[in-house]
Design an enzyme around this catalytic site. Sequence first.
Site: not given
Length: 606
Positions: A2, A27, A74, A98-99, A478, A482, A485, A501, A601
Amino acid sequence: MCGIIGIVGNSSVQDRLIESLKRLEYRGYDSAGIAAQVNGKLERRRAPGKLRELEAVVAKEPLNATTGIGHTRWATHGAPTERNAHPHIVGRVAVVHNGIIENFAELKAELIATGREFQSDTDTEVVAHLLDAELATGLSPREAFAATLARLRGAFALCVLIGGEDEVILAARNGPPLALGYGQGEMYVGSDGLALGPFTNRIAYLQDGDWAVLTHNGAEVYDASGAPADRPIRTVPSSAVLMEKGNYRHFMEKEIHDQPEGCQRTIAAYVDTLGGRVAVPGDLDFAKLERVQIVACGTSYIAGVIGRYLIEQLADLPVDVEIASEFRYRDPAIRPASLVIAMSQSGETADTLAALRYCTERGMQSAAIVNATESTIAREVDVVWPIHCGPEIGVASTKAFTAQVSVLISIAIAAAKARGRLSEAEEQRLVKVLLEAPRLIAEAIGLEDAIRDIAVEVSKAKDVLYLGRGPMSALALEGALKLKEISYIHAEGYAAGELKHGPIALVDDQTPIIILAPFDAWFEKSASNMSEVMARGGQVVFITDTEGAKHAPAGAKVVVTAPSSDPLISALVMSAPIQLLAYHVAVLKGADVDQPRNLAKSVTVE
């Protein structure tokens, strides 16, 4: 997470609040709102979705006021609906948060028992009710705020208006960051300095446990014990120019293209170009270290894995890399003669901060690789190694990743020299190689047209596999991250040697296989894996370099030829193609590239 903004102003704050909220979009958020004092009465405007929805609401019902607060939410507790959007107003109190309030359930039950009714599903509304209840006992706003904070358990940043207190904002920090901005007869508070950029470059940062009273005359700051606290005001450089997309459609696209310049800026901070030496800040004695422990999350974790290869190979210094959210819960064995490196773009990642504190409390030396040098993590370590890449707005990290890897390469060279593993001539050779990275990254970005064509086919897939060996196995992780995401396609990254395997069972003619294989010590084995995949109908995209393209087995659907580079910097050079692939697949699928769903973010709570 947030985003918070608050202004005690001399003129209308409505448009300025929304302007700052736009700077906090990076964010991640799913609703937004503002509240203000209008003729001594609290009013608010809220909307689910993007800020344009809030702007439409405000256009119909303006808030004409000089003091106000704003929020991008968020969702953690409760769905992203209007009733759950911040600010929450209860009686004389408007609050943004926020939190996570960890004990909100017991506090809510206590408040309901007194007859209070809740209008949302959020933990935040508990704060508003608690504070309003304290005010109802006759306490002053400051006394009531202090009493409320004493009841809360968890990680939170708060910004509060009190009805009737027309030119006052209350703020508190316990975990997630809050910055104070000092203007000309105005005061500002925000989740970070970026939000305050349009108004001032004079910034102070609250510490954990701090709370503050903002008025036109400045800020009174108190620590967790209630004692007055002096938090230094710093003049920070303006970063407004870095907030513009320019000719790019998305911040992520711009940030991919920013990488040559960004890496050059990072490398310049760690390399004496004239002397051909690495100059890592701080007085750490790498020769006396027995082990390095890297703790990080997400893309920073993957950068750490690449760093492990380089540090161990060059410096013969054992390195462990662990996901910060798991680290301290397994009661790891800690040795004081070790160095913990906390890696976090924001410097506020809650899990990484907790892992760092676990190590430092047990006597380990500490360092941080961060983008935000005034962040909590940066302030708590012995040595700060900034990545110098500038603000990264896209939620999916690109330029911060390559900047982190650039710093780790520098550290690997410095550690190797300090431990007697490099001659002066070899150090100068490696420095020369490192200085080539920005140019080679730019050449790799030049593959964009070819990558755009590949994206057309990949965008049709339901599953994608990424394979690599050595540092490329980390880059495979990575690449998959990406793609997941921002395009929402299921993707997995594997060390190519693990193919037999289990993962090979997933291979069919509908599954693109992205193989990362520069012509290095692992190339022949990677080429063999490519043949195994093609024999089972896999559609291979072989990303290699000039020499590797000459030796690639026949049959790949596409061969992408990146510029050849020394293994020291191959992860930097090969990053651009996988970033561009994820980006163009997401664009083709119509996804929200810069603000993908469910992501934030800066993850400032566990």
